[in-house]
Design a protein around this motif. Structure first.
Motif, PDB file in Angstrom:
ATOM      1  N   MET A 194     -18.130  -3.997  24.894  1.00 49.03           N
ATOM      2  CA  MET A 194     -19.090  -4.716  26.020  1.00 49.03           C
ATOM      3  C   MET A 194     -19.641  -6.114  26.174  1.00 49.03           C
ATOM      4  SD  MET A 194     -22.373  -1.579  24.699  1.00 49.03           S
ATOM      5  CE  MET A 194     -21.444   0.741  24.887  1.00 49.03           C
ATOM      6  N   PRO A 195     -19.171  -6.310  24.973  1.00 49.04           N
ATOM      7  CA  PRO A 195     -19.812  -7.853  24.727  1.00 49.04           C
ATOM      8  C   PRO A 195     -18.153  -8.997  26.231  1.00 49.04           C
ATOM      9  CG  PRO A 195     -19.350  -6.834  22.678  1.00 49.04           C
ATOM     10  CD  PRO A 195     -19.145  -5.877  23.351  1.00 49.04           C
ATOM     11  N   LEU A 196     -17.335  -8.628  26.014  1.00 50.44           N
ATOM     12  CA  LEU A 196     -16.557  -7.972  27.091  1.00 50.44           C
ATOM     13  C   LEU A 196     -17.133  -8.449  28.173  1.00 50.44           C
ATOM     14  CD1 LEU A 196     -13.661 -10.264  26.858  1.00 50.44           C
ATOM     15  CD2 LEU A 196     -12.236  -8.504  26.921  1.00 50.44           C
ATOM     16  N   ARG A 197     -17.501  -7.423  28.731  1.00 51.48           N
ATOM     17  CA  ARG A 197     -17.523  -7.366  30.018  1.00 51.48           C
ATOM     18  C   ARG A 197     -19.255  -8.133  30.397  1.00 51.48           C
ATOM     19  NH1 ARG A 197     -17.777  -1.664  28.666  1.00 51.48           N
ATOM     20  NH2 ARG A 197     -20.151  -1.874  29.413  1.00 51.48           N
ATOM     21  N   GLY A 198     -19.881  -8.757  28.951  1.00 51.69           N
ATOM     22  CA  GLY A 198     -21.009  -9.705  28.576  1.00 51.69           C
ATOM     23  C   GLY A 198     -20.509 -10.676  29.400  1.00 51.69           C
ATOM     24  N   LEU A 199     -19.769 -11.112  28.994  1.00 53.33           N
ATOM     25  CA  LEU A 199     -19.070 -12.314  29.187  1.00 53.33           C
ATOM     26  C   LEU A 199     -18.358 -12.908  30.325  1.00 53.33           C
ATOM     27  CD1 LEU A 199     -18.045 -15.169  27.391  1.00 53.33           C
ATOM     28  CD2 LEU A 199     -15.984 -13.672  27.539  1.00 53.33           C
ATOM     29  N   PHE A 200     -17.341 -12.267  31.151  1.00 53.15           N
ATOM     30  CA  PHE A 200     -17.647 -12.132  32.612  1.00 53.15           C
ATOM     31  C   PHE A 200     -18.683 -11.798  33.288  1.00 53.15           C
ATOM     32  CE2 PHE A 200     -13.654  -9.376  31.265  1.00 53.15           C
ATOM     33  CZ  PHE A 200     -12.602 -10.397  30.271  1.00 53.15           C
ATOM     34  N   TYR A 201     -20.262 -10.826  32.774  1.00 50.06           N
ATOM     35  CA  TYR A 201     -20.874 -10.520  33.695  1.00 50.06           C
ATOM     36  C   TYR A 201     -21.424 -12.497  33.754  1.00 50.06           C
ATOM     37  CZ  TYR A 201     -20.447  -5.675  33.086  1.00 50.06           C
ATOM     38  OH  TYR A 201     -19.970  -4.570  33.571  1.00 50.06           O
ATOM     39  N   PHE A 202     -21.790 -12.925  33.103  1.00 46.82           N
ATOM     40  CA  PHE A 202     -22.751 -13.513  32.750  1.00 46.82           C
ATOM     41  C   PHE A 202     -21.710 -15.302  33.172  1.00 46.82           C
ATOM     42  CE2 PHE A 202     -24.846 -12.194  29.156  1.00 46.82           C
ATOM     43  CZ  PHE A 202     -26.668 -12.359  29.439  1.00 46.82           C
ATOM     44  N   LYS A 228     -29.363 -27.763  32.758  1.00 39.64           N
ATOM     45  CA  LYS A 228     -30.825 -27.461  32.700  1.00 39.64           C
ATOM     46  C   LYS A 228     -30.701 -25.719  32.786  1.00 39.64           C
ATOM     47  CE  LYS A 228     -32.794 -30.234  29.822  1.00 39.64           C
ATOM     48  NZ  LYS A 228     -32.859 -30.402  28.822  1.00 39.64           N
ATOM     49  N   LEU A 229     -29.497 -24.530  31.941  1.00 44.55           N
ATOM     50  CA  LEU A 229     -29.384 -23.401  32.112  1.00 44.55           C
ATOM     51  C   LEU A 229     -30.423 -22.009  31.273  1.00 44.55           C
ATOM     52  CD1 LEU A 229     -26.096 -23.801  31.995  1.00 44.55           C
ATOM     53  CD2 LEU A 229     -27.043 -23.982  33.799  1.00 44.55           C
ATOM     54  N   PRO A 230     -31.248 -20.807  32.096  1.00 47.54           N
ATOM     55  CA  PRO A 230     -31.636 -20.580  31.114  1.00 47.54           C
ATOM     56  C   PRO A 230     -31.417 -19.776  29.981  1.00 47.54           C
ATOM     57  CG  PRO A 230     -30.959 -19.031  33.751  1.00 47.54           C
ATOM     58  CD  PRO A 230     -30.538 -20.687  33.695  1.00 47.54           C
ATOM     59  N   THR A 231     -31.768 -18.872  28.802  1.00 46.88           N
ATOM     60  CA  THR A 231     -30.927 -18.446  28.544  1.00 46.88           C
ATOM     61  C   THR A 231     -30.821 -17.328  28.442  1.00 46.88           C
ATOM     62  OG1 THR A 231     -32.601 -20.112  26.931  1.00 46.88           O
ATOM     63  CG2 THR A 231     -31.497 -17.884  25.539  1.00 46.88           C
ATOM     64  N   PRO A 232     -29.296 -16.613  28.012  1.00 40.51           N
ATOM     65  CA  PRO A 232     -29.335 -15.421  27.769  1.00 40.51           C
ATOM     66  C   PRO A 232     -29.432 -14.164  27.254  1.00 40.51           C
ATOM     67  CG  PRO A 232     -27.359 -16.532  27.421  1.00 40.51           C
ATOM     68  CD  PRO A 232     -28.281 -17.723  27.597  1.00 40.51           C
ATOM     69  N   ARG A 233     -29.626 -13.314  27.991  1.00 41.42           N
ATOM     70  CA  ARG A 233     -30.119 -12.379  26.790  1.00 41.42           C
ATOM     71  C   ARG A 233     -29.267 -10.805  27.165  1.00 41.42           C
ATOM     72  NH1 ARG A 233     -35.656  -9.383  24.965  1.00 41.42           N
ATOM     73  NH2 ARG A 233     -35.188  -8.995  23.765  1.00 41.42           N
ATOM     74  N   TYR A 234     -28.566 -10.007  26.322  1.00 43.34           N
ATOM     75  CA  TYR A 234     -27.238  -9.012  27.378  1.00 43.34           C
ATOM     76  C   TYR A 234     -28.015  -7.726  26.276  1.00 43.34           C
ATOM     77  CZ  TYR A 234     -23.602  -6.824  28.522  1.00 43.34           C
ATOM     78  OH  TYR A 234     -22.559  -5.178  29.000  1.00 43.34           O
ATOM     79  N   ILE A 235     -28.906  -6.943  27.156  1.00 44.13           N
ATOM     80  CA  ILE A 235     -29.189  -5.528  26.366  1.00 44.13           C
ATOM     81  C   ILE A 235     -28.930  -4.340  27.125  1.00 44.13           C
ATOM     82  CG2 ILE A 235     -31.441  -4.482  26.226  1.00 44.13           C
ATOM     83  CD1 ILE A 235     -31.553  -7.182  24.985  1.00 44.13           C
ATOM     84  N   VAL A 236     -28.033  -3.705  26.345  1.00 44.08           N
ATOM     85  CA  VAL A 236     -27.417  -2.670  26.281  1.00 44.08           C
ATOM     86  C   VAL A 236     -28.204  -0.800  26.617  1.00 44.08           C
ATOM     87  CG1 VAL A 236     -25.671  -1.013  26.395  1.00 44.08           C
ATOM     88  CG2 VAL A 236     -24.567  -3.170  26.509  1.00 44.08           C
ATOM     89  N   LEU A 265     -22.802  -5.774  19.029  1.00 39.45           N
ATOM     90  CA  LEU A 265     -21.885  -6.252  19.250  1.00 39.45           C
ATOM     91  C   LEU A 265     -21.290  -7.496  19.393  1.00 39.45           C
ATOM     92  CD1 LEU A 265     -20.737  -2.808  21.576  1.00 39.45           C
ATOM     93  CD2 LEU A 265     -21.087  -2.551  19.080  1.00 39.45           C
ATOM     94  N   ARG A 266     -20.466  -7.847  19.440  1.00 36.00           N
ATOM     95  CA  ARG A 266     -19.946  -8.938  19.048  1.00 36.00           C
ATOM     96  C   ARG A 266     -18.388  -9.440  19.584  1.00 36.00           C
ATOM     97  NH1 ARG A 266     -23.882 -13.143  16.858  1.00 36.00           N
ATOM     98  NH2 ARG A 266     -25.350 -12.510  15.898  1.00 36.00           N
ATOM     99  N   LEU A 290     -16.213 -19.608  21.330  1.00 37.30           N
ATOM    100  CA  LEU A 290     -16.768 -18.244  22.142  1.00 37.30           C
ATOM    101  C   LEU A 290     -17.236 -17.240  21.359  1.00 37.30           C
ATOM    102  CD1 LEU A 290     -14.351 -17.852  25.219  1.00 37.30           C
ATOM    103  CD2 LEU A 290     -16.509 -19.035  25.510  1.00 37.30           C
ATOM    104  N   GLU A 291     -18.694 -16.781  21.591  1.00 39.08           N
ATOM    105  CA  GLU A 291     -19.213 -15.702  21.694  1.00 39.08           C
ATOM    106  C   GLU A 291     -20.215 -14.912  22.456  1.00 39.08           C
ATOM    107  OE1 GLU A 291     -19.077 -12.815  19.500  1.00 39.08           O
ATOM    108  OE2 GLU A 291     -19.944 -13.744  17.594  1.00 39.08           O
ATOM    109  N   CYS A 292     -20.450 -14.142  22.518  1.00 34.74           N
ATOM    110  CA  CYS A 292     -21.218 -13.193  23.452  1.00 34.74           C
ATOM    111  C   CYS A 292     -22.038 -12.108  22.762  1.00 34.74           C
ATOM    112  CB  CYS A 292     -19.805 -12.819  24.719  1.00 34.74           C
ATOM    113  SG  CYS A 292     -22.043 -11.835  26.134  1.00 34.74           S
ATOM    114  N   VAL A 293     -23.166 -12.230  22.669  1.00 38.31           N
ATOM    115  CA  VAL A 293     -23.690 -10.597  21.570  1.00 38.31           C
ATOM    116  C   VAL A 293     -24.322  -9.613  22.642  1.00 38.31           C
ATOM    117  CG1 VAL A 293     -25.108 -10.164  20.380  1.00 38.31           C
ATOM    118  CG2 VAL A 293     -24.075 -11.931  20.004  1.00 38.31           C
ATOM    119  N   ALA A 294     -23.746  -8.440  22.522  1.00 35.97           N
ATOM    120  CA  ALA A 294     -24.589  -7.522  23.180  1.00 35.97           C
ATOM    121  C   ALA A 294     -25.651  -6.999  22.620  1.00 35.97           C
ATOM    122  CB  ALA A 294     -23.653  -6.535  23.188  1.00 35.97           C
TER     123      ALA A 294
END
Length: 249
Positions: free
Chosen positions: A14-22, A44-52, A66-67, A81-85
C-alpha cells in the motif's frame, strides 16, 4: 491533501501505491495552480495524508502503519523517500469509537458482515447479498441508499466480489459437499457447485422460467470457466431464454 482508499485484500505494498498516487496528484496540483517548480521561491504544498480502510478476511489490528522503507532491501541505510499508509480496520467490531462517530461507516461495516454471515450459513452469493440488503433495510441500516439502489448494490458486489472471500467460501462449500480429495480439487469442485447454484438462483430471481432442459444442462456442466461465462451473461441482463438459445445453438 487527504487520500483515502478502501481495500478488501491485505496488501503490504500500500505505501508504494500511495507514493505513485501522490506523485500524480502533486503533478496535477502544480499544473492546476500554475506553480513553477524551477522558481527560486519555495512552493507551498498541501500536507499529504494517506488513509486505507481495510475490511478483508485477514485478522488485523484496529490501526497500524505501513511504511515504504520497510520494502527497501537495505533497511539500515538512510532513505530519501518515505510514504506512510495509516491502515484502519473497518470490519464489524473494530474501531468502535470511529464507527460510533460515523454512522455511514458503521452501516457499511454491518452490511458487509451480514453478507459474510449469510455465506457462512451456506447461502450462495446472490442469496447472501439479497438477504443482507433486505435485513439492513428492515433495520434502518443504509436504508435510504439500499432502497433506491438495491439492484446496483447487488450487481457491484456480485461483479467485484472480493476474490479472497469468494475462493474461501467456494472451498468451504466443496468440503461441505463431501469433497476430500485434496485442497486443490476440493476448491475446483466447490467452485463448480457454487457457480451452478448461483446461476440457477440468479435466473430464478429474474422472473423468467428456467426450463428443465436448461436446468439439467447447467447442473451437468463441470467446467467452471464455462459456468462463469454463462453467469456473466446472466449478469449482463441475458434472460433464461436468451441463455438457453446461446447454450443450445
Amino acid at each position: 491533501m487527504n487520500l483515502y482508499e478502501q481495500q478488501s485484500s491485505w496488501n503490504s505494498n500500500m505505501p508504494l501505491r500511495g507514493l505513485f498516487y501522490f506523485s500524480s496528484i502533486y503533478q496535477g496540483y502544480i499544473a492546476e495552480n500554475n506553480l513553477d517548480i524551477y522558481s527560486s521561491a519555495q512552493l507551498k504544498l498541501p500536507t499529504p495524508r494517506y488513509i486505507v480502510f481495510y475490511n478483508g478476511l485477514t485478522e488485523e489490528p484496529d490501526r497500524q502503519e505501513l511504511r515504504l522503507t520497510a520494502s527497501f532491501t537495505k533497511k539500515d541505510e538512510p532513505s530519501c523517500l518515505e510514504c506512510v499508509a495509516q491502515v484502519v480496520n473497518i470490519n464489524f467490531g473494530h474501531n468502535k469509537e470511529l464507527m460510533t462517530a460515523c454512522k455511514k461507516l458503521y452501516d457499511y461495516s454491518y452490511f458487509i458482515a451480514a453478507v459474510r454471515k449469510n455465506l457462512d450459513n451456506g447461502m450462495v452469493l446472490t442469496e447472501a447479498v439479497d438477504h443482507a440488503v433486505s435485513r439492513c433495510i428492515q433495520e434502518d441500516v443504509l436504508k435510504h441508499f439500499l432502497t433506491r439502489h438495491r439492484a446496483e448494490v447487488t450487481n457491484v458486489i456480485l461483479e467485484e466480489y472480493n476474490e479472497e472471500l469468494h475462493e474461501k467460501t467456494l472451498y468451504e462449500q466443496g468440503r461441505a459437499a463431501g469433497i476430500r480429495e485434496g485442497q486443490a480439487e476440493g476448491l475446483q469442485r466447490g467452485r463448480v457447485i457454487s457457480l451452478r447454484e448461483t446461476l440457477l438462483h440468479y435466473l430464478a430471481q429474474t422472473g423468467n422460467p428456467v426450463s428443465d432442459r436448461l436446468k439439467d444442462r447447467i447442473l451437468s456442466e463441470a467446467d467452471p470457466d464455462v459456468l462463469k461465462k454463462w453467469l456473466d451473461m446472466a449478469f449482463g441482463k441475458a434472460s433464461a431464454q436468451d441463455l438457453e438459445k446461446e447454450i443450445f445453438l
